[in-house]
Structure formats: C-alpha cells, structure tokens
Scaffold this active site. Structure first.
Site, PDB file in Angstrom:
ATOM      1  N   MET A  16      48.602  43.121  22.832  1.00 25.22           N
ATOM      2  CA  MET A  16      49.089  41.716  22.989  1.00 25.22           C
ATOM      3  C   MET A  16      48.808  40.957  21.676  1.00 25.22           C
ATOM      4  O   MET A  16      48.811  39.649  21.796  1.00 25.22           O
ATOM      5  CB  MET A  16      48.275  40.959  24.121  1.00 25.22           C
ATOM      6  CG  MET A  16      48.366  41.756  25.590  1.00 25.22           C
ATOM      7  SD  MET A  16      48.047  40.683  26.878  1.00 25.22           S
ATOM      8  CE  MET A  16      46.129  40.430  26.366  1.00 25.22           C
ATOM      9  N   HIS A  47      43.246  43.601  15.376  1.00 29.37           N
ATOM     10  CA  HIS A  47      41.980  43.865  14.863  1.00 29.37           C
ATOM     11  C   HIS A  47      41.740  45.255  14.448  1.00 29.37           C
ATOM     12  O   HIS A  47      42.715  46.309  14.798  1.00 29.37           O
ATOM     13  CB  HIS A  47      40.641  43.403  15.680  1.00 29.37           C
ATOM     14  CG  HIS A  47      40.751  43.897  17.144  1.00 29.37           C
ATOM     15  ND1 HIS A  47      40.551  45.193  17.307  1.00 29.37           N
ATOM     16  CD2 HIS A  47      40.877  43.016  18.063  1.00 29.37           C
ATOM     17  CE1 HIS A  47      40.532  45.413  18.524  1.00 29.37           C
ATOM     18  NE2 HIS A  47      40.816  44.176  19.140  1.00 29.37           N
ATOM     19  N   HIS A  97      42.676  48.199  17.150  1.00 25.43           N
ATOM     20  CA  HIS A  97      44.211  48.422  17.167  1.00 25.43           C
ATOM     21  C   HIS A  97      44.757  49.262  16.111  1.00 25.43           C
ATOM     22  O   HIS A  97      45.415  50.378  16.379  1.00 25.43           O
ATOM     23  CB  HIS A  97      45.110  47.366  17.246  1.00 25.43           C
ATOM     24  CG  HIS A  97      44.835  46.140  18.275  1.00 25.43           C
ATOM     25  ND1 HIS A  97      44.233  44.806  17.815  1.00 25.43           N
ATOM     26  CD2 HIS A  97      45.040  46.279  19.528  1.00 25.43           C
ATOM     27  CE1 HIS A  97      44.271  44.133  19.250  1.00 25.43           C
ATOM     28  NE2 HIS A  97      44.622  44.968  20.167  1.00 25.43           N
ATOM     29  N   GLN A 144      49.092  39.350  33.818  1.00 27.01           N
ATOM     30  CA  GLN A 144      47.567  39.892  33.779  1.00 27.01           C
ATOM     31  C   GLN A 144      46.481  38.750  33.452  1.00 27.01           C
ATOM     32  O   GLN A 144      45.598  39.072  33.409  1.00 27.01           O
ATOM     33  CB  GLN A 144      47.588  41.292  32.696  1.00 27.01           C
ATOM     34  CG  GLN A 144      47.633  40.644  31.308  1.00 27.01           C
ATOM     35  CD  GLN A 144      47.561  41.878  30.461  1.00 27.01           C
ATOM     36  OE1 GLN A 144      48.665  42.508  30.597  1.00 27.01           O
ATOM     37  NE2 GLN A 144      46.526  42.477  29.864  1.00 27.01           N
ATOM     38  N   GLY A 175      42.649  51.844  24.264  1.00 23.91           N
ATOM     39  CA  GLY A 175      41.383  51.708  24.001  1.00 23.91           C
ATOM     40  C   GLY A 175      40.334  51.684  24.953  1.00 23.91           C
ATOM     41  O   GLY A 175      40.549  51.323  26.004  1.00 23.91           O
ATOM     42  N   LYS A 176      39.250  52.428  24.792  1.00 24.25           N
ATOM     43  CA  LYS A 176      38.208  52.661  25.632  1.00 24.25           C
ATOM     44  C   LYS A 176      37.420  51.575  25.931  1.00 24.25           C
ATOM     45  O   LYS A 176      36.752  51.344  26.886  1.00 24.25           O
ATOM     46  CB  LYS A 176      37.113  53.679  25.365  1.00 24.25           C
ATOM     47  CG  LYS A 176      37.460  55.184  25.415  1.00 24.25           C
ATOM     48  CD  LYS A 176      36.272  56.080  25.149  1.00 24.25           C
ATOM     49  CE  LYS A 176      36.607  57.513  25.279  1.00 24.25           C
ATOM     50  NZ  LYS A 176      35.374  58.281  24.753  1.00 24.25           N
ATOM     51  N   ASP A 193      38.506  48.795  26.986  1.00 24.47           N
ATOM     52  CA  ASP A 193      38.926  48.351  28.173  1.00 24.47           C
ATOM     53  C   ASP A 193      38.876  49.673  29.046  1.00 24.47           C
ATOM     54  O   ASP A 193      39.918  50.236  29.579  1.00 24.47           O
ATOM     55  CB  ASP A 193      40.272  47.711  28.249  1.00 24.47           C
ATOM     56  CG  ASP A 193      40.361  46.442  27.371  1.00 24.47           C
ATOM     57  OD1 ASP A 193      39.695  45.541  27.815  1.00 24.47           O
ATOM     58  OD2 ASP A 193      41.122  46.240  26.492  1.00 24.47           O
ATOM     59  N   GLN A 232      40.731  49.514  32.531  1.00 21.72           N
ATOM     60  CA  GLN A 232      42.234  49.428  32.420  1.00 21.72           C
ATOM     61  C   GLN A 232      42.618  50.891  32.194  1.00 21.72           C
ATOM     62  O   GLN A 232      43.647  51.467  32.437  1.00 21.72           O
ATOM     63  CB  GLN A 232      42.469  48.690  31.035  1.00 21.72           C
ATOM     64  CG  GLN A 232      43.939  48.755  30.733  1.00 21.72           C
ATOM     65  CD  GLN A 232      44.043  47.669  29.402  1.00 21.72           C
ATOM     66  OE1 GLN A 232      44.505  46.535  29.793  1.00 21.72           O
ATOM     67  NE2 GLN A 232      44.432  48.040  28.244  1.00 21.72           N
ATOM     68  N   ARG A 269      39.321  38.338  21.676  1.00 21.71           N
ATOM     69  CA  ARG A 269      38.741  37.262  22.157  1.00 21.71           C
ATOM     70  C   ARG A 269      37.398  36.716  21.117  1.00 21.71           C
ATOM     71  O   ARG A 269      36.972  35.664  21.373  1.00 21.71           O
ATOM     72  CB  ARG A 269      38.280  37.131  23.404  1.00 21.71           C
ATOM     73  CG  ARG A 269      39.424  37.408  24.607  1.00 21.71           C
ATOM     74  CD  ARG A 269      39.288  37.267  25.972  1.00 21.71           C
ATOM     75  NE  ARG A 269      40.505  37.031  26.552  1.00 21.71           N
ATOM     76  CZ  ARG A 269      41.042  38.025  27.287  1.00 21.71           C
ATOM     77  NH1 ARG A 269      40.949  38.964  27.327  1.00 21.71           N
ATOM     78  NH2 ARG A 269      42.377  37.557  27.992  1.00 21.71           N
TER      79      ARG A 269
HETATM   80  O1  PAF Z   1      44.973  46.014  26.367  1.00 27.51           O
HETATM   81  C1  PAF Z   1      45.895  45.074  26.185  1.00 27.51           C
HETATM   82  O2  PAF Z   1      45.945  44.827  25.122  1.00 27.51           O
HETATM   83  C2  PAF Z   1      46.882  44.865  27.334  1.00 27.51           C
HETATM   84  O3  PAF Z   1      46.175  44.983  28.396  1.00 27.51           O
HETATM   85  C3  PAF Z   1      47.968  45.810  27.414  1.00 27.51           C
HETATM   86  C4  PAF Z   1      47.855  47.366  27.856  1.00 27.51           C
HETATM   87  C5  PAF Z   1      48.776  45.669  26.042  1.00 27.51           C
HETATM   88  C6  PAF Z   1      49.021  45.293  28.377  1.00 27.51           C
HETATM   89  O4  PAF Z   1      49.544  43.992  28.607  1.00 27.51           O
END
Ligand code: PAF
Length: 275
Positions: A26, A30, A33, A57, A144-145, A147, A150, A184
């Site tokens: 998104m 940092h 990523h 989301q 990434g772990k 999240d 997710q 964040r």
């Molecule tokens: O982890 C994120 O940045 C978001 O949830 C993702 C996987 C890009 C989906 O919008």
C-alpha cells in the site's frame, strides 16, 4: 523501471517479464518492503510491485483518508531495489464500479485476533489480493510475517481456490530497538516512538517464558496486557496461538506464535514473534 497505471499496460509488460515475483504493497515503503523485494529478486527473472491503498480493507473509523501516500519516494526506493514494473492504479482502475464480488475468508480465521477488532478487514484484503493476482499473474507472491494473520488467510485462499501462485513469507524487519517497521510508525510522536518498543519487549518476555516451559498462557498474556496498560497503552490482545491456524494451543508440541495489537495514543500497532 516502468510505472503502470492501467491493467492493460501492466499485463503487456508482465507477458514479457519471464518468471515474475510480485510484492503487493500500500506504499509508504520501509525497509521491510525492500527486504521483500530483495527476496523476490532472488527467486524470479523480474519483480513487479504494486502500490494501492485499498479502501475495502479499512473500517469506517480507520485511517483510509490519512494513510500516507508517498508515490514519488516509493518509486525511487523500488527502482533502487531492482523492481522492473510498478503497478500503481488509482481507484477508478481497481474499482471502476462498486465491487460486488468479494472473497469471504473462513469465519474461524477472521473471527479472531485482527478480524475481531477489524470487522471486514480480511474480506477487503483477500478481495484485493485475488484481484491483484488476477491482474499480475505472478509465479510467486511475497507477504511479510508482520501481518501474520493476513499471511495465513492469503495462504489458505490460494490453496483453497487453487490459485496458481507460490506464496512466500518475508521475515519482519525491526528497528535497532526492536520496533517492527510499519507504515503506521510514522503516526507516532517522538515520545510515543520511544515508548513503542515495549510491545516487542512484551512479546520477547512471553516467548522466553514459554520456551523456558511456562505454559500458563493466560497468566503470561494477562501480565503483558497489564504492563502495557500501565504505560498508557490500550491493548486489544496479546495471545499465544498455534502457528498453523492461530487457534489456542491444544498439544504440547504445537508450533506457537505470540501475537499482539495495542493502541498507543491514536496509533494502533501490531506485532508477533514465533516461539
Ligand atoms: O499488507 C498490505 O500492505 C496490504 O494488506 C496488501 C497485502 C497490499 C493488500 O492491500
């Protein structure tokens, strides 16, 4: 590096890109990523990243409007990291009409932890990720772990829907004081930033206690919640769970993870540590 704002342009580039590893983001990038991009580059001929702040989301009282959008700086970082193509659609490209078709992850997986505190969040994540996978058609996708839930939801979605992509996890990248890198973190005041690593320290404390053989998870969780609350946090949960499905541990040899979410001022931070 090419930046694509349309699906057609991205797809044409993808067809010539060989084996593709995909890093959806998104934006407001940092080092976490960039680490995913490095890992991606080792596994494929080309790396495609996406930057899209996905309205679906975010809950109605969450930070969709204020979520930092830093496209120019993100583009520079991705180019330096060796990304070949960036897909950066605007909302009219991703959602040209109201999105009426959604992915509903299994209730057992989204009624807990983040799903309990962010109703609809994983539905929005799964829906946009499936759409992005359909657009990019990568061989590999990296998440990434940090999240953790997710990652679990998306792995299950890919398996259950037989989506032809290999999901690879990326380790959480931390600042020197242990704070997990997150877009964040930028919301934190200097005082909050100094306080923020306490969340990680509590995860380490629980993790070490469990490794030493203390299996009174409820006591460990309650102590950590109290410690955070005593320092001004509003904890949502600290929970020792099975890695496989994030349900409470059942057997002594279940591989475990401890997960936490807590608000510091107006910023909600999440983190986890595999035990
Ligand atoms: O982890 C994120 O940045 C978001 O949830 C993702 C996987 C890009 C989906 O919008």
């Amino acid at each position: 590096m090419q930046i694509h704002t349309s699906i057609d342009s991205l797809r044409a580039a993808r067809r010539a890109a060989g084996k593709v590893a995909f890093v959806p983001t998104m934006g407001n990038l940092h080092d976490g990523h960039i680490d995913l991009v490095r890992q991606a580059a080792e596994k494929a001929d080309s790396v495609i990243a996406s930057i899209f702040v996905n309205r679906l989301q975010f809950g109605p009282s969450e930070d969709f409007n204020s979520y930092p959008r830093t496209l120019a700086a993100d583009g520079e970082r991705l180019e330096a990291a060796g990304v070949a193509h960036v897909f950066a659609p605007d909302e009219k490209v991703m959602y040209p009409e109201p999105q009426h078709y959604h992915i509903d992850p299994a209730p057992a997986q989204i009624g807990i932890l983040e799903g309990e505190f962010r109703p609809g969040h994983f539905r929005g994540v799964a829906t946009v990720v499936l759409k992005l996978l359909n657009i990019v058609q990568p061989d590999i996708a990296l998440f990434g772990k940090k999240d953790y839930q997710q990652l679990m939801v998306l792995r299950n979605m890919v398996r259950q829907l037989a989506i032809p992509v290999e999901v690879l996890p990326g380790e959480t990248v931390r600042a020197d004081d242990g704070l997990a890198l997150s877009s964040r973190n930028g919301y934190l005041s200097p005082e909050e930033r100094a306080e923020a690593p306490r969340l990680y320290r509590q995860l380490v404390r629980v993790c070490e206690a469990v490794r030493r053989g203390d299996h009174d998870f409820l006591k460990l969780e309650t102590e950590s919640v109290a410690e955070l609350a005593a320092h001004g946090w509003k904890p949502d949960y600290i929970a020792v769970r099975r890695r496989a499905d994030l349900q409470p541990p059942m057997h002594a040899d279940d591989p475990l993870v401890v997960l936490a979410a807590a608000k510091l001022g107006r910023t909600r931070l999440i983190d986890n540590l595999e035990i």
